[in-house]
Design a protein around this motif. Structure first.
Motif, short mmCIF file in Angstrom:
data_model
loop_
_atom_site.label_atom_id
_atom_site.label_comp_id
_atom_site.label_asym_id
_atom_site.label_seq_id
_atom_site.Cartn_x
_atom_site.Cartn_y
_atom_site.Cartn_z
N ILE A 261 -1.37 3.72 -3.70
CA ILE A 261 -1.62 2.72 -2.66
C ILE A 261 -1.49 3.35 -1.28
O ILE A 261 -2.31 3.13 -0.40
CB ILE A 261 -0.66 1.53 -2.83
N TYR A 262 -0.46 4.18 -1.10
CA TYR A 262 -0.23 4.83 0.20
C TYR A 262 -1.42 5.72 0.59
O TYR A 262 -1.90 5.66 1.70
CB TYR A 262 1.05 5.66 0.15
N THR A 263 -1.89 6.55 -0.34
CA THR A 263 -2.98 7.46 0.00
C THR A 263 -4.28 6.71 0.26
O THR A 263 -5.05 7.10 1.13
CB THR A 263 -3.21 8.50 -1.12
N SER A 264 -4.54 5.64 -0.48
CA SER A 264 -5.78 4.90 -0.24
C SER A 264 -5.75 4.23 1.13
O SER A 264 -6.76 4.22 1.83
CB SER A 264 -6.02 3.87 -1.33
N GLN A 265 -4.61 3.71 1.54
CA GLN A 265 -4.52 3.08 2.86
C GLN A 265 -4.59 4.13 3.96
O GLN A 265 -5.20 3.89 5.00
CB GLN A 265 -3.23 2.28 2.98
N ALA A 266 -3.98 5.27 3.77
CA ALA A 266 -4.00 6.32 4.79
C ALA A 266 -5.43 6.82 4.99
O ALA A 266 -5.85 7.09 6.12
CB ALA A 266 -3.08 7.48 4.37
N ASN B 48 -7.58 6.61 8.62
CA ASN B 48 -8.15 7.79 9.27
C ASN B 48 -9.66 7.67 9.40
O ASN B 48 -10.23 8.04 10.42
CB ASN B 48 -7.80 9.06 8.48
N TYR B 49 -10.32 7.16 8.38
CA TYR B 49 -11.77 7.03 8.42
C TYR B 49 -12.17 6.05 9.52
O TYR B 49 -13.07 6.33 10.30
CB TYR B 49 -12.29 6.55 7.06
N VAL B 50 -11.50 4.92 9.58
CA VAL B 50 -11.84 3.91 10.58
C VAL B 50 -11.57 4.42 11.97
O VAL B 50 -12.39 4.29 12.87
CB VAL B 50 -11.08 2.59 10.30
#
Length: 122
Positions: free
Chosen positions: A56-61, A65-67
């Motif tokens: 969950i942490y890596t998907s949110q990070a 960054n992309y946005v």
């Protein structure tokens, strides 16, 4: 037929009784197996929770960054062409300067960062 329920203390007692032999001594092999199973279950549960949390942490990070990178690119692209001066065009690390006399009689040097003079404007 009445239903009977065991209290917590009764359940613990019956749990402990299976590790006692007929003579009242603790059955060490049975106790070791029980403890080992309990430790393995706890280790498995904590591994699953840690893996889920990390996922969950890596998907949110990644999304953040992309946005933020996309937004910054759009802001820079829009801001780089907001020039009302016909004598300047966008150029990185250049300065476009022009002497200006304002309507109130003040004068000064108008400097536009990251722009250069267009050809033919001196």
């Amino acid at each position: 037929m009445a239903l009977t329920t065991k209290s917590n203390s009764e359940e613990k007692r019956s749990d402990l009784c299976r590790f006692l032999g007929k003579d009242g001594e603790i059955k060490q092999p049975e106790l070791k197996k029980y403890k080992m199973k309990k430790q393995i279950k706890m280790l498995l549960a904590s591994t699953v929770v840690a893996a889920a949390g990390y996922g969950i942490y890596t998907s949110q990070a990644r999304e953040v960054n992309y946005v933020s990178d996309l937004i910054m690119e759009n802001v820079e692209a829009l801001a780089s062409y907001e020039v009302d001066r016909p004598d300047c065009e966008y150029e990185v690390n250049e300065d476009c300067q022009m002497f200006v006399i304002y309507a109130d009689g003040n004068w000064g040097l108008d400097v536009l960062k990251n722009h250069r003079k267009k050809d033919g404007w001196g």
